[in-house]
Each structure stands twice: as structure tokens, then as C-alpha cells.
Design a protein around this motif. Structure first.
Motif, PDB file in Angstrom:
ATOM      1  N   GLN A 256      29.410  65.497  44.905  1.00  0.00           N
ATOM      2  CA  GLN A 256      30.072  64.350  45.918  1.00  0.00           C
ATOM      3  C   GLN A 256      31.384  64.340  45.904  1.00  0.00           C
ATOM      4  O   GLN A 256      32.103  65.236  45.076  1.00  0.00           O
ATOM      5  N   SER A 257      32.029  63.695  46.798  1.00  0.00           N
ATOM      6  CA  SER A 257      33.437  63.634  46.877  1.00  0.00           C
ATOM      7  C   SER A 257      33.841  61.959  47.058  1.00  0.00           C
ATOM      8  O   SER A 257      32.879  61.558  47.481  1.00  0.00           O
ATOM      9  N   ILE A 258      35.168  61.722  47.313  1.00  0.00           N
ATOM     10  CA  ILE A 258      35.753  60.353  47.707  1.00  0.00           C
ATOM     11  C   ILE A 258      35.152  59.961  49.011  1.00  0.00           C
ATOM     12  O   ILE A 258      34.657  58.764  49.227  1.00  0.00           O
ATOM     13  N   LEU A 259      35.003  60.972  49.968  1.00  0.00           N
ATOM     14  CA  LEU A 259      34.632  60.741  51.237  1.00  0.00           C
ATOM     15  C   LEU A 259      33.156  60.384  51.272  1.00  0.00           C
ATOM     16  O   LEU A 259      32.758  59.681  52.184  1.00  0.00           O
ATOM     17  N   ALA A 260      32.480  61.045  50.475  1.00  0.00           N
ATOM     18  CA  ALA A 260      30.906  60.842  50.611  1.00  0.00           C
ATOM     19  C   ALA A 260      30.510  59.610  49.516  1.00  0.00           C
ATOM     20  O   ALA A 260      29.478  59.052  49.711  1.00  0.00           O
ATOM     21  N   SER A 261      31.471  59.161  48.733  1.00  0.00           N
ATOM     22  CA  SER A 261      31.129  58.034  47.706  1.00  0.00           C
ATOM     23  C   SER A 261      32.248  56.722  47.925  1.00  0.00           C
ATOM     24  O   SER A 261      33.232  56.737  46.848  1.00  0.00           O
ATOM     25  N   PRO A 262      32.477  56.399  49.076  1.00  0.00           N
ATOM     26  CA  PRO A 262      33.764  55.336  49.066  1.00  0.00           C
ATOM     27  C   PRO A 262      33.380  54.144  48.188  1.00  0.00           C
ATOM     28  O   PRO A 262      34.601  53.587  47.829  1.00  0.00           O
ATOM     29  N   GLN A 263      32.197  54.049  47.601  1.00  0.00           N
ATOM     30  CA  GLN A 263      31.963  52.637  46.816  1.00  0.00           C
ATOM     31  C   GLN A 263      32.684  52.869  45.563  1.00  0.00           C
ATOM     32  O   GLN A 263      33.088  51.918  44.778  1.00  0.00           O
ATOM     33  N   ILE A 264      32.722  54.240  45.106  1.00  0.00           N
ATOM     34  CA  ILE A 264      33.559  54.499  43.962  1.00  0.00           C
ATOM     35  C   ILE A 264      35.063  54.006  43.916  1.00  0.00           C
ATOM     36  O   ILE A 264      35.542  53.596  42.951  1.00  0.00           O
ATOM     37  N   ALA A 265      35.661  54.454  44.886  1.00  0.00           N
ATOM     38  CA  ALA A 265      37.229  54.122  45.163  1.00  0.00           C
ATOM     39  C   ALA A 265      37.208  52.518  45.387  1.00  0.00           C
ATOM     40  O   ALA A 265      38.239  52.136  44.844  1.00  0.00           O
ATOM     41  N   ASN A 266      36.257  52.101  45.877  1.00  0.00           N
ATOM     42  CA  ASN A 266      36.268  50.550  45.927  1.00  0.00           C
ATOM     43  C   ASN A 266      36.292  49.890  44.451  1.00  0.00           C
ATOM     44  O   ASN A 266      37.191  48.842  44.333  1.00  0.00           O
ATOM     45  N   ALA A 267      35.363  50.451  43.696  1.00  0.00           N
ATOM     46  CA  ALA A 267      35.140  49.710  42.426  1.00  0.00           C
ATOM     47  C   ALA A 267      36.432  50.204  41.547  1.00  0.00           C
ATOM     48  O   ALA A 267      36.853  49.388  40.850  1.00  0.00           O
ATOM     49  N   LEU A 268      36.995  51.415  41.938  1.00  0.00           N
ATOM     50  CA  LEU A 268      38.122  51.678  41.070  1.00  0.00           C
ATOM     51  C   LEU A 268      39.453  50.801  41.302  1.00  0.00           C
ATOM     52  O   LEU A 268      40.006  50.365  40.410  1.00  0.00           O
ATOM     53  N   LYS A 269      39.547  50.584  42.522  1.00  0.00           N
ATOM     54  CA  LYS A 269      40.580  49.706  43.037  1.00  0.00           C
ATOM     55  C   LYS A 269      40.499  48.264  42.585  1.00  0.00           C
ATOM     56  O   LYS A 269      41.375  47.656  41.937  1.00  0.00           O
ATOM     57  N   GLU A 270      39.260  47.717  42.490  1.00  0.00           N
ATOM     58  CA  GLU A 270      39.083  46.438  41.936  1.00  0.00           C
ATOM     59  C   GLU A 270      39.429  46.510  40.395  1.00  0.00           C
ATOM     60  O   GLU A 270      40.017  45.572  40.098  1.00  0.00           O
ATOM     61  N   GLY A 271      38.916  47.500  39.922  1.00  0.00           N
ATOM     62  CA  GLY A 271      38.963  47.427  38.253  1.00  0.00           C
ATOM     63  C   GLY A 271      40.664  47.714  37.954  1.00  0.00           C
ATOM     64  O   GLY A 271      41.027  47.177  36.935  1.00  0.00           O
ATOM     65  N   MET A 272      41.526  48.376  38.905  1.00  0.00           N
ATOM     66  CA  MET A 272      42.950  48.424  38.565  1.00  0.00           C
ATOM     67  C   MET A 272      43.393  47.113  38.439  1.00  0.00           C
ATOM     68  O   MET A 272      44.441  47.066  37.653  1.00  0.00           O
ATOM     69  N   LEU A 273      43.219  46.094  39.139  1.00  0.00           N
ATOM     70  CA  LEU A 273      43.644  44.842  39.113  1.00  0.00           C
ATOM     71  C   LEU A 273      43.210  44.004  37.776  1.00  0.00           C
ATOM     72  O   LEU A 273      44.269  42.959  37.549  1.00  0.00           O
ATOM     73  N   VAL A 274      42.272  44.363  37.630  1.00  0.00           N
ATOM     74  CA  VAL A 274      41.504  43.765  36.301  1.00  0.00           C
ATOM     75  C   VAL A 274      42.213  44.256  34.942  1.00  0.00           C
ATOM     76  O   VAL A 274      42.537  43.329  34.165  1.00  0.00           O
ATOM     77  N   GLY A 275      42.167  45.615  35.087  1.00  0.00           N
ATOM     78  CA  GLY A 275      42.511  46.280  33.692  1.00  0.00           C
ATOM     79  C   GLY A 275      41.531  46.291  32.796  1.00  0.00           C
ATOM     80  O   GLY A 275      40.265  45.866  32.860  1.00  0.00           O
ATOM     81  N   THR A 276      41.604  47.003  31.690  1.00  0.00           N
ATOM     82  CA  THR A 276      40.725  47.195  30.722  1.00  0.00           C
ATOM     83  C   THR A 276      40.999  46.190  29.346  1.00  0.00           C
ATOM     84  O   THR A 276      41.941  45.639  29.445  1.00  0.00           O
ATOM     85  N   ALA A 277      39.930  46.271  28.675  1.00  0.00           N
ATOM     86  CA  ALA A 277      39.843  45.241  27.581  1.00  0.00           C
ATOM     87  C   ALA A 277      40.966  45.159  26.805  1.00  0.00           C
ATOM     88  O   ALA A 277      41.670  44.213  26.189  1.00  0.00           O
ATOM     89  N   ASP A 278      41.717  46.435  26.517  1.00  0.00           N
ATOM     90  CA  ASP A 278      42.979  46.691  25.699  1.00  0.00           C
ATOM     91  C   ASP A 278      44.199  46.539  26.288  1.00  0.00           C
ATOM     92  O   ASP A 278      45.133  46.950  25.745  1.00  0.00           O
ATOM     93  N   SER A 279      44.126  46.446  27.618  1.00  0.00           N
ATOM     94  CA  SER A 279      45.472  46.502  28.256  1.00  0.00           C
ATOM     95  C   SER A 279      45.919  44.819  28.504  1.00  0.00           C
ATOM     96  O   SER A 279      46.109  44.228  29.553  1.00  0.00           O
TER      97      SER A 279
END
Length: 510
Positions: A256-279
Motif C-alpha cells: 500500500q501507499s499513503i494515497l491508498a491508506s489515508p487513515q494511517i496519515a490521519n492517525a499519525l498526525k493525531e499521534g504527533m500532537l499527543v506525543g509518546t510516553a517518554d516525550s
């Protein structure tokens, strides 16, 4: 606001690992769980074979505490990673259409070396110095708490989020001896995209092209203000392209690619604002900094995805690098870029004359993204999404009274909107912010008009309004599609600005 451009430029070098970690965490639950452990390959040189780390593996190698005991990668793993650079570079070239013109130098480095490099860059960069001076402007708008120490935050953040990076000056991709090999491969896809951009367009020169240093302008022009967002828009282009390659690299084993899986990009963008446990530092940062720091990655990714859909690989990569967007509005609304939209220049006052009793502190554009954050902070995300597309221009000018360095910072902020109704809506939201930014706010009534005591219920604001605060007067004047705001500025200067910016221009007598 332009000062944040430099913060993002510094932070860019340290964001990739956090972005990859967020992608791994978000995708591991479903997308990669369905991927075969050993996907079929047709070309070893262009198809990656990344594996999804187990949950416990994701936590290795990226400790938030640089002083903690870190497990280094082995010499064999380092050799393997060095070998992977060429394979991943070929993948990035195929994904972007950007040619490989030369081998990319590579270097294994330690956390201490990277931290030292970033801190030196932050200390010596002239624009970073301006960022620290502009901290007071951000506080004046209420975007940073008044007791917030931006310098300390930056140093701590860099130590926490330090990651691999491509050095444009030495043309070297720096690999990390404390991050697991599996986590570094997607980072390499991101950073090697920068190497390809650099080989074809010369990134260091490209990033500076057309950018105006307003500090050197005694009387900035409307064109200077328009150009103030160029580097921010260009940053979003190069990071958006690199994020597309990162996502495509991670998705490649699934076909697959980003065009075929836009939900991955959306999840990634949301995760960026939240950060990870060690950030920890990032997670606790003010909303404004989270939004600003992640802007080129989140909105840049959306911008590039839209260009891929509408114009294909050539349009999204080489053509956009050859003719890049100039404003955050074009990044946030790609259709305005594709349509070649050109906004009318803003009307400027004679800064030197109108602020003759003040020492200039800072000046810059307030673009569509800055407005989106302002409205989001004071009225919520829904109000922001409804209003920011109607932005049509804006700038600020900050100064201190001559001979009184302890006086509150005085400020002019002018904005233009798509209609008088949208201008009135923004003015009301800005008025609402006063109660959150000042301890004492009292409206001065004129001509028997009832005061707007309940600022929270304001939905629109027209005409001229004045409030008294502990830092001096705040004036909001709405005329047509324009909003003029002054804070802590003396009355004669405010009146001169109102006359100059709102009165009809008299044509010269011939």
C-alpha cells in the motif's frame, strides 16, 4: 508568526524519531498486524523489509533521560545500518522521482554529539536569537504563559527528542548509536528524502530564497510582510515530502501507499500532537508550541498528499520544489496553491513616524496558521476551523517606550478577512481573550453605549472598543473587513494608526 519558523527549523532535526515512534504505536494495533512477516519482494534494491517492533521493543533506545543507561547498537548492527542507507535511498528516489546524483555520506554518532551540535546551532543561529527576543511577543498574545522560559524549554526538548538528521552543510546523514536499527530505518527514509531534495535543489540556499530579514528593514514594505512566511511554507514542503516517503516506506510491505491508506496519515498526525510516553517535555508543552512545532509535518503531509492526488508524483515533488508555496494558507488549503491565488498586499502605516516614541522590538506576519491557533486557544477547534479559512492577511509590530525598558510591550496587530461578518467574529474572539490574558479588564464606554461586560458571550464586535488593563489600554477597531488592535500603546499613536490604516487613501494631486 515568523519567530516560530526558526523554532521549527531547529526542532526539525529532532522530530523524526518521535514521529516514527508515534507511527509504530498507532499502526501496530491493526495495520501491520495484518502484514506478512516476510513480504514477497520483486526488487531488493527498492523494496524495504521493515518489521513492526514488539511493544516492549518500541521503548528501547529513546530514553527521555540522556543520563540513563543506554543500550548501544552492536558493531554488526551499525554495519548493517550503514549498508541499508543505499537501499533506502533508492526507495526514496523511486517514491519521489528525485534522482540520486551522488552517494550520501553517513556517520554513526552518539547522543552527546548530536545534543552538542543542536545546542551549538541553537546558540549561534541569528534567527534563533530573534526567536528568544520574540518570546515576549508570544506572551503578549497569550500564546505562552507569562512565566514560561522558552530557552530552557528548547534545551530540554532537544535533549529529550534528539534524533537522527541529515546535515545540509556536510551532506551527511547522521545515524544514532543508541536507537534500535528497526526504528532508524523509517527515520532514514525521511532523512534521505532531504538528501535527495538537497542534491537536486540545494536545500540550504533553497530555504533562504526569497526570505526577507525584517530585522534589517527600517520600514518594512507590504511585500516584505507577504514574504515573511516563505521559509515556514518551504519547511512544510520538504517535511511533508519526507513524511510521505516515511509512510510509504512503512506501508511498502503491505503493498500500500499513503494515497491508498489515508487513515494511517490521519492517525499519525493525531499521534504527533499527543506525543509518546517518554516525550514528557513535549507532552507538557503549551498547545501553541505543540501546534507550531508539528505544523510542517502534519499540514505538510496533507499538502503533499493532495498534490499527489491531483497532479501525481512529479507535481508533488520536483515541480513543487521548483515552484514552492509562499504562505501557510497555501499549505493548509492546497487548492489555493494549485489555483495560483494571490492576495492583495496589506496596507501598512509609517512605522518610524507612528512609533517615533518607541524602540522597535519585533515585526512580522501573522498568517493563517497563526490565526488558527489563536482562535483555537480562545474559542476552540470548531470555531477555528470555521474561521481561519476566511483570513486574508495580517501582521504585527511590537515596540517599547523609549527610555523605559521595564514598560509593558506595546503592540499593533492588523488583520483582514473575507467579509465584514468574519472580521467582526474574529474581533469578538480576540476581545474574549482579554479576560484570560489580563487580571483586570474594564471596558471604557463611549456615547452612552452599554459595555460588553460579559465577554464570553460576545459573538461579534463592530466599531471601536477600548478596555483598560494593568498593562494599559487595549483598543479593538473593526471597520469593514479589517480589524485593528493596539495594546499598551498611547492614545495619540493609536489614533494616528487608525487614521492611516482605515481612512480612504487620497489620490495625489496632479
Amino acid at each position: 508568526m515568523d519567530p516560530m519558523t526558526e523554532l521549527k527549523k531547529l526542532y526539525r532535526k529532532s522530530w523524526s524519531v518521535l514521529a516514527v515512534a508515534a507511527l509504530l504505536v498507532l499502526s501496530a494495533s491493526w495495520a501491520w498486524a495484518q502484514a506478512p512477516a516476510q513480504p514477497p519482494q520483486t526488487d531488493n534494491a527498492t523494496t524495504p523489509t521493515p518489521r513492526t517492533p514488539e511493544p516492549e521493543q518500541e521503548q528501547k533506545g529513546a530514553s527521555a533521560d540522556p543520563g540513563s543507561q543506554e543500550q548501544k547498537i552492536s558493531p554488526k548492527e551499525a554495519e548493517e545500518l550503514f549498508h541499508d542507507v543505499d537501499q533506502i535511498l533508492q526507495f526514496a528516489s523511486k517514491d519521489t522521482g528525485l534522482p540520486i546524483k551522488k552517494e550520501v555520506k553517513r556517520r554513526l554518532t552518539s547522543r552527546d554529539e548530536v545534543v552538542a551540535y543542536l545546542e551549538e546551532t541553537m546558540a549561534e543561529d541569528k534567527d534563533a536569537q530573534r526567536l528568544r527576543r520574540s518570546e515576549l511577543v508570544l506572551k503578549k498574545f497569550g500564546l505562552l504563559p507569562r512565566d514560561f522560559d522558552l530557552q530552557s524549554f528548547l534545551v530540554t526538548l532537544l535533549r529529550e527528542q534528539v534524533a537522527g538528521y541529515y546535515d545540509m552543510k556536510t551532506k551527511t546523514v547522521n545515524l544514532l548509536d543508541w536507537i534500535e536499527v528497526e526504528q532508524q530505518r523509517p527515520v532514514l527514509a525521511h532523512e534521505l528524502t532531504h538528501a535527495l531534495q538537497d542534491q537536486s535543489f540545494g536545500l540550504e540556499k533553497w530555504m533562504k530564497a526569497g526570505n526577507t530579514d525584517l530585522e534589517e528593514k527600517k520600514q518594512p514594505t507590504a511585500t516584505d510582510i507577504q514574504n515573511d512566511e516563505i521559509s515556514e511554507a518551504r519547511q512544510a514542503v520538504i517535511e511533508g515530502q519526507a513524511m510521505v516517503v516515511l509512510v510509504d516506506y512503512m506501508l511498502a510491505p503491505t503493498g500500500q501507499s499513503i494515497l491508498a491508506s489515508p487513515q494511517i496519515a490521519n492517525a499519525l498526525k493525531e499521534g504527533m500532537l499527543v506525543g509518546t510516553a517518554d516525550s514528557v517535555e513535549f507532552k507538557n508543552a503549551p498547545i501553541f508550541l505543540k501546534e507550531e512545532l508539528t505544523f510542517p509535518y502534519r499540514y505538510g503531509l496533507d499538502f503533499e498528499a493532495e498534490l499527489l492526488r491531483s497532479g501525481g508524483k512529479e507535481k508533488a515533488f520536483a515541480a513543487t520544489l521548483g515552484n514552492p508555496p509562499r504562505t501557510t494558507r497555501q499549505i493548509m488549503e492546497p487548492k489555493t496553491y494549485l489555483a495560483g491565488e494571490s492576495l492583495e498586499p496589506m496596507r501598512l502605516p509609517d512605522f518610524q513616524r507612528d512609533f517615533k516614541n518607541y524602540e522597535r522590538f519585533d515585526v512580522g506576519a501573522i498568517g493563517e496558521f497563526d490565526v488558527a491557533i489563536l482562535v483555537d486557544q480562545y474559542a476552540g477547534a470548531e470555531a477555528s476551523h470555521n474561521l481561519y479559512p476566511h483570513w486574508r492577511g495580517g501582521y504585527y509590530y511590537a515596540a517599547r517606550p523609549k527610555g523605559d525598558p521595564s514598560a509593558p510591550l506595546a503592540m499593533l496587530y492588523v488583520s483582514r478577512w473575507s467579509s465584514p461578518e468574519k472580521a467582526s467574529a474574529f474581533a469578538a474572539i480576540y476581545a474574549q481573550s482579554l479576560a484570560k490574558r489580563y487580571k483586570h479588564v474594564h471596558e471604557v464606554t463611549q456615547g452612552g453605549r452599554d459595555p460588553s461586560d460579559n465577554l464570553e458571550k460576545l459573538e461579534s464586535l463592530t466599531g471601536e472598543h477600548t478596555w483598560l488593563t494593568e498593562d494599559g489600554p487595549v483598543v479593538i477597531d473593526v471597520k469593514g473587513d479589517g480589524v485593528l488592535i493596539t495594546e499598551s500603546l498611547d492614545q495619540p499613536a493609536t489614533e494616528q494608526l487608525q487614521h492611516e490604516l482605515f481612512e480612504p487613501v487620497t489620490p495625489p494631486v496632479r
